[in-house]
Scaffold this active site. Structure first.
Site: not given
Ligand SMILES: NC(=O)c1ccc[n+]([C@@H]2O[C@H](COP(=O)([O-])OP(=O)(O)OC[C@H]3O[C@@H](n4cnc5c(N)ncnc54)[C@H](OP(=O)(O)O)[C@@H]3O)[C@@H](O)[C@H]2O)c1
Length: 327
Positions: A57, A207, A123, A204
């Site tokens: 990241y 998003g 990963h 989420l």
């Molecule tokens: N192992 C893997 O391969 C892998 C892959 C992807 C992600 N991850 C991990 O999982 C974590 C979470 O996944 P993710 O970030 O992909 O997806 P997520 O948590 O499903 O969604 C994040 C998105 O939702 C928005 N958001 C968050 N809370 C919100 C709310 N209450 N209302 C409206 N929008 C909201 C955020 O925007 P804003 O920032 O503008 O709030 C961001 O764009 C990552 O941070 C990472 O650490 C791991």
């Protein structure tokens, strides 16, 4: 916030963690470093003790942010990070050779400003390195005190079993949410059998499930969602039916869509701890408050029935990244 144990590992984490990826990777409009640090520290005041990062990241900058942010309360939190891409760069492909894992761990420890990693994930599975060898390397790192627990991300059943036969796997981290439920089929039964915890990423729906994205939303040029088929304008239009269902339930519960999406995940198994990501304080607080929202068995059954009639459109990854999910 309540804690949950990841499987039978003895590793306890806040039932909602914080995904830190978006603070320096993947999505557009990334915050400046000092704001990201403040956000992580604010999460800790809200009861969050589980912080998710990875060397890729940034690459590298995200671990630096997390390390600096949690330094004042390091002993009170669980840091989860990940190795497994060549030189820490996703585009260069996977690399889980033992020497590379060791090199990465030493570099991550420096960036994280700590002398141990609580939870170290591979990963992505590396088809050129047997899982026994990966788990054996992490086992040695545990014996050396550099790592506490082994995790795997997006691994399949055979990979999980092979790694677990050498060293206990504490957690699997894979995508899981109301619009991606594949892990329920083959993965959950194995996790239950082996006593392994589950950490849903993108809980989420990147998003989308929050209802703040529609077919008119424009993402920044560097936002990964521009490449994701599930986020094409047509797919967003088709998938709006799921958001509408969430909005309907959220209205009844006097909650938000994001809170219902997270509460639904928490209700699935007691050994699951999702890691929603955000860059904004008010959304962090909104997400943390999802721990107070509980769905009754009648509500869960109603959701189950309603989503059975909704067809989700679009792949969750572009083809070139889908290929990298070697299971
Ligand atoms: N192992 C893997 O391969 C892998 C892959 C992807 C992600 N991850 C991990 O999982 C974590 C979470 O996944 P993710 O970030 O992909 O997806 P997520 O948590 O499903 O969604 C994040 C998105 O939702 C928005 N958001 C968050 N809370 C919100 C709310 N209450 N209302 C409206 N929008 C909201 C955020 O925007 P804003 O920032 O503008 O709030 C961001 O764009 C990552 O941070 C990472 O650490 C791991």
């Amino acid at each position: 916030m309540k804690q949950r144990q990841l499987g039978t590992s003895g590793l306890n984490v806040s039932e909602l963690g914080l995904g830190c990826m978006g603070m320096s990777f993947g999505y557009g409009n990334q915050p400046i470093k000092s704001d990201a640090i403040k956000l992580i520290q604010h999460a800790h005041t809200q009861g969050v003790t589980f912080f998710d990062t990875a060397e890729c990241y940034g690459p590298f900058t995200n671990e630096e942010i997390v390390g600096e942010a949690v330094k004042p309360f390091r002993e009170q939190v669980v840091i989860a990070t990940k190795f497994g891409f060549k030189n820490g760069v996703v585009e260069q492909g996977v690399d889980s050779r033992p020497a590379s894992i060791r090199k990465m761990v030493d570099a991550s420890l420096k960036r994280l400003k700590t002398d141990y990693i609580d939870l170290l994930y591979q990963h992505r599975v590396d088809p050129d390195v047997p899982m026994e060898e990966v788990a054996g390397t992490v086992k040695d790192l545990v014996q050396e005190g550099k790592v506490k627990h082994l995790g795997l991300s997006e691994a399949g059943v055979d990979a999980i079993r092979s790694a677990h036969s050498v060293f206990p796997v504490t957690a699997i981290q894979s995508e899981y949410s109301l619009w991606w439920r594949e892990p329920e089929q083959d993965i959950f039964p194995v996790l239950e059998e082996l006593g392994i915890g589950f950490v849903p990423f993108s809980p989420l729906g990147k998003g989308f499930l929050t209802g703040t994205i529609d077919n008119k939303t424009e993402f920044a040029d560097d936002d990964f969602r521009n490449l994701v088929p599930r986020f094409s304008v047509e797919a967003r239009q088709a998938n709006q039916a799921l958001v509408d269902l969430l909005t309907q339930i959220a209205t009844q519960k006097e909650a938000t869509n994001a809170q219902v999406a997270l509460a639904w995940i928490l209700a699935q198994k007691p050994w699951i701890a999702p890691i929603p990501g955000t860059t904004k304080t008010h959304r962090l607080e909104e997400n943390v408050a999802a721990a107070q929202v509980s769905l009754t068995s009648t509500e869960l059954a109603m959701i189950e029935k309603a989503i059975a009639d909704i067809d989700i459109v679009g792949d969750r990854y572009p083809a070139h990244l889908q290929k990298r999910i070697n299971r």
